[in-house]
Design a protein around this motif. Structure first.
Motif, PDB file in Angstrom:
ATOM      1  N   ASP A 190      -7.736  -1.780  -2.714  1.00  0.00           N
ATOM      2  CA  ASP A 190      -8.839  -2.488  -2.063  1.00  0.00           C
ATOM      3  C   ASP A 190      -9.555  -3.476  -2.982  1.00  0.00           C
ATOM      4  O   ASP A 190     -10.363  -4.286  -2.523  1.00  0.00           O
ATOM      5  CB  ASP A 190      -9.848  -1.481  -1.495  1.00  0.00           C
ATOM      6  N   ASN A 191      -9.283  -3.458  -4.280  1.00  0.00           N
ATOM      7  CA  ASN A 191      -9.951  -4.356  -5.224  1.00  0.00           C
ATOM      8  C   ASN A 191      -9.057  -5.565  -5.489  1.00  0.00           C
ATOM      9  O   ASN A 191      -8.015  -5.454  -6.130  1.00  0.00           O
ATOM     10  CB  ASN A 191     -10.228  -3.614  -6.532  1.00  0.00           C
ATOM     11  N   ALA A 242      -5.668  -5.947  -7.900  1.00  0.00           N
ATOM     12  CA  ALA A 242      -4.392  -6.322  -7.289  1.00  0.00           C
ATOM     13  C   ALA A 242      -3.819  -7.566  -7.964  1.00  0.00           C
ATOM     14  O   ALA A 242      -2.616  -7.642  -8.248  1.00  0.00           O
ATOM     15  CB  ALA A 242      -4.577  -6.560  -5.794  1.00  0.00           C
ATOM     16  N   ARG A 243      -4.691  -8.546  -8.218  1.00  0.00           N
ATOM     17  CA  ARG A 243      -4.228  -9.776  -8.869  1.00  0.00           C
ATOM     18  C   ARG A 243      -3.723  -9.490 -10.287  1.00  0.00           C
ATOM     19  O   ARG A 243      -2.689 -10.011 -10.728  1.00  0.00           O
ATOM     20  CB  ARG A 243      -5.362 -10.807  -8.919  1.00  0.00           C
ATOM     21  N   TRP A 285       0.823  -6.795  -0.859  1.00  0.00           N
ATOM     22  CA  TRP A 285      -0.497  -6.208  -1.120  1.00  0.00           C
ATOM     23  C   TRP A 285      -1.282  -6.050   0.182  1.00  0.00           C
ATOM     24  O   TRP A 285      -1.369  -6.975   0.986  1.00  0.00           O
ATOM     25  CB  TRP A 285      -1.277  -7.077  -2.106  1.00  0.00           C
ATOM     26  N   VAL A 286      -1.821  -4.840   0.402  1.00  0.00           N
ATOM     27  CA  VAL A 286      -2.738  -4.593   1.516  1.00  0.00           C
ATOM     28  C   VAL A 286      -3.961  -3.862   0.973  1.00  0.00           C
ATOM     29  O   VAL A 286      -3.888  -3.188  -0.053  1.00  0.00           O
ATOM     30  CB  VAL A 286      -2.070  -3.761   2.634  1.00  0.00           C
ATOM     31  N   GLU A 287      -5.082  -3.986   1.676  1.00  0.00           N
ATOM     32  CA  GLU A 287      -6.336  -3.410   1.182  1.00  0.00           C
ATOM     33  C   GLU A 287      -6.674  -2.071   1.815  1.00  0.00           C
ATOM     34  O   GLU A 287      -7.530  -1.345   1.292  1.00  0.00           O
ATOM     35  CB  GLU A 287      -7.490  -4.398   1.429  1.00  0.00           C
ATOM     36  N   ILE A 329       5.906   2.699  -3.844  1.00  0.00           N
ATOM     37  CA  ILE A 329       4.536   2.477  -3.364  1.00  0.00           C
ATOM     38  C   ILE A 329       3.564   2.702  -4.514  1.00  0.00           C
ATOM     39  O   ILE A 329       3.650   3.704  -5.229  1.00  0.00           O
ATOM     40  CB  ILE A 329       4.184   3.458  -2.224  1.00  0.00           C
ATOM     41  N   LEU A 330       2.633   1.756  -4.716  1.00  0.00           N
ATOM     42  CA  LEU A 330       1.505   1.940  -5.623  1.00  0.00           C
ATOM     43  C   LEU A 330       0.268   2.083  -4.749  1.00  0.00           C
ATOM     44  O   LEU A 330      -0.012   1.214  -3.916  1.00  0.00           O
ATOM     45  CB  LEU A 330       1.333   0.736  -6.562  1.00  0.00           C
ATOM     46  N   VAL A 331      -0.471   3.169  -4.893  1.00  0.00           N
ATOM     47  CA  VAL A 331      -1.597   3.402  -3.996  1.00  0.00           C
ATOM     48  C   VAL A 331      -2.841   3.818  -4.774  1.00  0.00           C
ATOM     49  O   VAL A 331      -2.777   4.663  -5.667  1.00  0.00           O
ATOM     50  CB  VAL A 331      -1.237   4.456  -2.916  1.00  0.00           C
ATOM     51  N   ASP A 332      -3.962   3.189  -4.456  1.00  0.00           N
ATOM     52  CA  ASP A 332      -5.262   3.561  -5.017  1.00  0.00           C
ATOM     53  C   ASP A 332      -5.799   4.745  -4.208  1.00  0.00           C
ATOM     54  O   ASP A 332      -5.626   4.801  -2.983  1.00  0.00           O
ATOM     55  CB  ASP A 332      -6.215   2.376  -4.924  1.00  0.00           C
TER      56      ASP A 332
END
Length: 490
Positions: A14-15, A19-20, A38-40, A57-60
């Motif tokens: 979400d940040n 992400a960038r 990328w999705v938020e 998958i990379l997940v916060d």
């Protein structure tokens, strides 16, 4: 490790700044093209996963529409066939461990990221997930074999995380397969280790010690309900696709330990009796004899197929000794040793003792060790007779072909020579799981043909005379039929 040319990666973060930064790090790669989507929000990420193909998958864990480990659980529940790396700003090792237990391949703290450790974590997770999936597929193919095993068979990867878990492991330790997989084996089985994140060096040392020894070792384990289980464990290390794995074969030895405690208590009681000789010699000897017979019964409980064998061997051995006009104290030693000559089999797995087929070389080598084990159990107990040494020698042969020490001729005690003959005659004339009874005639023919080679000639001649005097084995608990043991045949 195989590195892919192109990796499709879904990042749920979400940040925008984070992400960038991750995108810029991955763009530095010259070997792999990272295609980042990328999705938020979690919901949008799940939609993408349903309609597109990704490699990882990379997940916060902190998203606008989901928080904490519930986020990870939502992904693994719906997409268990993809490797997942957790990204979070929480510097908390416990959260990382919980994430791994829920199915994540790795746990990364965003404030510590650089291209090297990020790319390494991605490639490692993809490869590790592939190997684990292949291992699980192999496990499914072999399930019919491993699930028939009475021993727990467990495999871990090189980080000691469980990748296979058979039905016997579930029965012994209480964890289902789903509960066990992806957990560190040290955190759910081995009592001394509560996870390699706490005591990694200690656990690795223990593994190396077992591997180096090349033999099984007895250790204390912990079941799901918190109860202690003594187990015998052997470990093998193997390699697949460039990575190491460990296979643990674990046997619940609770029954054996209980039997050993009973025997040790009886032996301790014997020692106490012997150390407190304030009673008559006759009374002490009678107490010792009763205790020895208690040990004999404990041994035979584990092997119902040979129940009464030691007693019958003792009866025949005593009559052979009488026929040879041996002294009474020697005859008593023969009787007592014969009644527990298979004491060492208490440490032999019962499935080997009662196996209906031919023993493998490994199984037979275990059986051949029982004279030594029996002698070791008795050597510190001060009996009036040399029982430990007699038991140690009862499988030796005149020509040196016996075991375990290969003794010859006069190196073998007369007591052991007599028990050796009585043991063979009784065993051949009685039923066994792997064959029917061969009969007395066949048994007497065997010792006669091997007289002077395997068996002492004088003992063989005395044995034949005993049977000529109408000695008969009795299997209903009484002593002899048509023979008076008080009469010494000439």
């Amino acid at each position: 490790m195989e590195i892919k040319d192109s990796i499709n990666l879904l990042m749920i973060e979400d940040n925008p700044g984070d992400a960038r930064l991750i995108r810029e790090m991955l763009s530095e790669s010259t070997l792999v093209e990272y295609k980042v989507t990328w999705v938020e929000k979690l919901k949008k990420g799940l939609d993408y996963l349903s309609n597109n193909e990704f490699d990882i998958i990379l997940v916060d864990l902190s998203l606008p529409d989901s928080f904490g480990l519930d986020t990870l659980n939502s992904v693994t529940t719906n997409f268990s066939k993809l490797p997942i790396i957790v990204l979070t700003g929480l510097d908390n090792e416990r959260v990382g461990l919980d994430a791994v237990r829920l199915g994540a391949q790795d746990y990364l703290i965003k404030g510590r990221l650089d291209f090297t450790n990020l790319s390494r974590a991605i490639n490692y997770s993809i490869e590790r997930f592939r190997i684990v999936e292949e291992l699980r597929a192999s496990e499914e193919r072999n399930r019919s074999i491993t699930d028939l095993a009475s021993d727990a068979i467990v495999c871990t990867d090189e980080d000691y995380k469980i990748v296979t878990w058979n039905l016997a492991a579930q029965k012994i330790f209480g964890y289902t397969k789903d509960e066990a997989l992806n957990n560190y084996i040290s955190s759910i089985i081995f009592r001394k280790f509560q996870g390699p994140e706490l005591k990694p060096d200690l656990f690795k040392i223990a593994i190396v010690e077992i591997l180096t020894s090349g033999a099984s070792q007895e250790v204390s384990s912990l079941a799901k309900d918190g109860s202690e289980i003594p187990i015998e464990v052997s470990i093998s290390k193997w390699k697949d696709s460039g990575r190491y794995f460990y296979t643990y074969i674990m046997r619940d030895i609770t029954d054996r330990k209980i039997a050993e405690k009973r025997i040790n208590k009886t032996l301790s009681d014997l020692q106490t009796v012997h150390e407190n000789l304030n009673k008559s010699y006759e009374h002490v000897n009678r107490t010792i004899e009763d205790s020895i017979r208690t040990i004999a019964k404990t041994i035979e409980v584990r092997d119902p197929y040979t129940s009464g064998h030691q007693k019958r061997v003792a009866e025949l051995a005593v009559q052979i000794a009488h026929e040879m006009n041996l002294k009474e104290n020697v005859i008593k030693a023969i009787e007592m040793a014969a009644e527990i000559h298979d004491l060492g089999k208490i440490q032999i797995p019962s499935e080997i003792l009662s196996k209906p087929g031919v023993l493998s070389p490994l199984e037979f080598n275990l059986i051949k060790n029982h004279p030594y084990i029996g002698a070791e159990l008795l050597k510190h107990t001060d009996f009036p007779w040399p029982l430990a040494e007699i038991i140690y020698q009862h499988h030796e042969r005149i020509d040196g072909s016996g075991y375990p020490r290969g003794l010859k001729g006069e190196e073998i005690m007369i007591e052991a020579k007599i028990i050796a003959v009585a043991d063979v005659v009784e065993a051949m004339s009685s039923h066994r799981p792997y064959r029917p009874a061969l009969g007395i005639d066949r048994a007497l023919k065997e010792i006669n043909e091997k007289s002077g080679q395997f068996y002492d000639k004088k003992v063989v001649n005395a044995c034949k005379k005993v049977f000529l005097n109408n000695f008969v084995f009795n299997y209903d608990g009484s002593s002899f039929i048509s023979f008076d043991p008080s009469v010494k045949t000439k």
